[in-house]
Design an enzyme around this catalytic site. Structure first.
Site, PDB file in Angstrom:
ATOM      1  N   ASN A   1      34.289  39.129  37.402  1.00 11.47           N
ATOM      2  CA  ASN A   1      34.201  40.622  37.543  1.00 11.47           C
ATOM      3  C   ASN A   1      35.086  41.192  38.388  1.00 11.47           C
ATOM      4  O   ASN A   1      35.908  42.062  38.067  1.00 11.47           O
ATOM      5  CB  ASN A   1      32.624  40.959  37.864  1.00 11.47           C
ATOM      6  CG  ASN A   1      32.294  42.362  37.584  1.00 11.47           C
ATOM      7  OD1 ASN A   1      33.097  43.350  37.359  1.00 11.47           O
ATOM      8  ND2 ASN A   1      31.072  42.508  37.873  1.00 11.47           N
ATOM      9  N   ASP A   2      34.996  41.170  39.646  1.00 11.06           N
ATOM     10  CA  ASP A   2      35.744  41.927  40.742  1.00 11.06           C
ATOM     11  C   ASP A   2      37.212  41.522  40.498  1.00 11.06           C
ATOM     12  O   ASP A   2      38.043  42.097  40.863  1.00 11.06           O
ATOM     13  CB  ASP A   2      35.340  40.987  42.303  1.00 11.06           C
ATOM     14  CG  ASP A   2      33.847  41.650  42.464  1.00 11.06           C
ATOM     15  OD1 ASP A   2      33.281  42.529  41.831  1.00 11.06           O
ATOM     16  OD2 ASP A   2      33.074  41.034  43.408  1.00 11.06           O
ATOM     17  N   VAL A   3      37.402  40.076  40.070  1.00 13.82           N
ATOM     18  CA  VAL A   3      38.777  39.899  40.008  1.00 13.82           C
ATOM     19  C   VAL A   3      39.832  40.775  38.998  1.00 13.82           C
ATOM     20  O   VAL A   3      40.863  40.470  39.020  1.00 13.82           O
ATOM     21  CB  VAL A   3      39.147  38.370  39.778  1.00 13.82           C
ATOM     22  CG1 VAL A   3      38.543  37.607  41.253  1.00 13.82           C
ATOM     23  CG2 VAL A   3      38.621  37.993  38.662  1.00 13.82           C
TER      24      VAL A   3
END
Lengths: 107, 472
Positions: free
Chosen positions: B398-400
């Site tokens: 997600n964040d990456v």
């Protein structure tokens, strides 16, 4: 030079060696790197053996031997566990190479 | 026992050191890595056998008992452990090194204390080395236990922090210092134990506030600590093998922590202080993930539709994350890989440095599923490729891949290097729910025109994709 100063020499130079060697490790193998450094850091087993192996008639006591035994046990778990799990992981990376060759031959 | 010249011991230890260095050097490529591991094992065998010949070692019963029992436990654990559980195993093993270092420091003190009646005063330097060794070992021990608990989900992976925690830690550290000084000036068991117990408490308190997303940094950092603990033991015992090896491991962990911090664009200091990654996002409550998505104006597609697009793509890149590990999706992902590759699709994997819970975690899982390592690429290698990619399939990450890290200056992720998945013609994100990633940040990618979500567990989605592909 005092033994401690000599130790600091060795320590600092080893950090430089470590720095250069570790930057060469490919990121894909960072997990095996952690597992193998884990096994290697169990080198504290050397210290543990020196405590567990003291002749307690001369110097130590039952208590110091127990401490030594426990330390040897922990370090030993680390050595066997660390190296074997590293090997398991590395074999997976290696297997890949073989299967890839097979795939190339087949096609 | 043989009466060997001390130089022979030193020479054997030097050989062991060199073997360790070659062992680490072997990891520069998967081709040489297995051999490297063998070098390191031989080094360890030489070190242990040499030590058994040490003139101070006279009683072998407990040594062999410890080694054999440890061997049994170690072998069983190493053979049984699942690859997804590697971070926990590594954390657990770090804690053992820490505890062993404490025990060695304590044991060394007891033995020297017993010998003092004969030899007189204890050296100040030795006492300093003993207490430092014990403190580093103690922090490593409890810190790793907490990390283990968080990774194993025994403890909440949320960041646990209370008001004034950092001041309290500082206070504890000062008290520990006072007892350490007391130990050096009037050596005794009591100040030793007090200082060590405070160090144990500090280990708990230091790792507790660090959230799940920062685990790759924590695991690397504790790896480093376990090395420093071994080096400190080396100073206590005047043993250069321990000093060298400890320094190698310590710098390895330090470099990994540095790489992890850099890949998250966070300073090491801010990770240590903790508090990041609190799950403050409250939208995990009512309503199905689907209805939440619709409310927010996010597109979602069925696996069957995604399968059709995948089949007609010529270039696909998969971005795996921790969700893949949780769902054990790597094997069904491999089936997907084989199927599409056979159809002539250029199918590759993109790995962000902090994907998963420890450095290199994703690579090991993909290797376990027998995906060739040259199909698995690092961030810098693969990023230019996204623009010419038909489908980017994001599984459990997600964040990456959050483009806000590039464009939104107010985002906590701003500045973090990301995988440019958003540049692909079509992006599919496999997600179980609408929960934000570990950084607690909504993903800007969801709202992109070329992005659609596939709801479901990573493994089930892969299986439905496969079923749909096989059906056509």
């Amino acid at each position: 030079m005092s033994p401690t100063m000599l130790g600091i020499y060795v320590f600092v130079l080893s950090c430089f060696v470590g720095y250069h060697v570790i930057w060469g490790v490919t990121p894909a193998l960072h997990t095996p790197l952690m597992a193998v450094t884990n096994a290697i850091s169990a080198i504290v087993i050397v210290g543990s053996i020196l405590i567990a192996g003291v002749d307690h008639a001369e110097l130590g006591s039952g208590f110091s031997i127990f401490i030594g035994f426990f330390a040897v046990l922990l370090a030993s778990i680390n050595i066997f566990g660390g190296f074997i799990v590293t090997n398991r992981m590395l074999m997976m990376f290696k297997k890949k190479k073989v299967s890839l060759y097979n795939a190339k031959f087949k096609s | 026992m043989l009466n060997l010249n001390p130089d022979i011991f030193a020479a054997m230890y030097l050989i062991a050191t060199i073997l360790f260095i070659f062992g680490l050097k072997g990891l520069s490529s998967p081709k040489t890595a297995v051999r490297g591991n063998v070098y390191a094992m031989v080094g360890m065998v030489i070190a242990v056998i040499t030590t058994l010949f040490h003139p101070d070692v006279k009683n072998y019963t407990w040594i062999f008992a410890g080694i054999s029992l440890g061997a049994v436990i170690g072998v069983i654990v190493a053979l049984k452990i699942q690859m997804t559980a590697m971070p926990q195993l590594v954390a657990c093993l770090h804690s053992f090194v820490g505890l062993a270092a404490v025990l060695v420091a304590f044991g060394t003190f007891i033995l020297h204390d017993a010998a003092r009646q004969v030899a007189g005063q204890l050296e100040t330097v030795l006492l300093i080395e003993i207490i430092i060794g014990s403190i580093i070992g103690a922090v490593t021990f409890t810190g790793s236990l907490i990390a283990f608990g968080k990774l194993q989900a025994i403890l909440s992976s949320n960041s646990l922090i209370f008001k004034g925690q950092h001041l309290f830690n500082l206070f504890l550290a000062l008290v520990m210092l006072v007892f350490s000084i007391q130990f050096v000036y009037s050596p005794g068991v009591l100040p030793f134990i007090t200082a060590t117990v405070i160090a144990l408490a500090l280990g708990f308190l230091l790792i507790l506030p660090i959230g799940g997303a920062d685990m790759p940094v924590v695991v690397s950092m504790l790896n480093s600590y376990s090395g420093w603990a071994a080096a400190a033991t080396g100073f206590t015992l005047k043993n250069n093998l321990l000093i060298t090896t400890g320094a190698l491991v310590g710098s390895s962990g330090a470099i990994l922590s540095y790489i992890m911090c850099k890949s998250m664009n966070r300073s090491f200091f801010s990770v240590i202080l903790g508090g990041f990654g609190e799950n403050s996002g409250g939208d995990s409550g009512e309503g199905s993930a689907l209805s939440q998505a619709v409310k927010k104006g996010i597109k979602s597609v069925a696996p069957e539709d995604a399968a059709f697009v995948l089949e007609n793509a010529s270039k696909v890149i998969v971005v795996p994350g921790y969700g893949m590990a949780v769902a054990q999706a790597q094997h069904s992902l491999k089936e997907l890989y084989l199927f599409l590759q056979q159809k002539g699709v250029d199918f590759r994997f993109a790995i962000h440095p902090v994907a998963g819970r420890m450095p290199g975690h994703m690579n090991v899982l993909l290797a376990e599923a027998e995906i060739p390592y040259d199909s698995v690429l690092e961030m810098d290698e693969i990023n230019p490729e996204f623009a010419s990619t038909d489908v980017a399939l994001i599984i459990g990450a997600n964040d990456v891949v959050n483009p806000a890290a590039k464009s939104d200056k107010t985002s906590p992720l701003y500045g973090m290097p990301i995988l440019d998945a958003y540049k692909a013609k079509q992006v599919y994100m496999v997600k179980r729910s609408m929960k934000p990633g570990y950084a607690g940040v909504d993903n800007a990618l969801f709202y992109y025109d070329n992005c659609a979500l596939i709801f479901g567990d990573a493994k089930n989605v892969c299986l439905s994709l496969l079923a749909a592909l096989n059906g056509t």
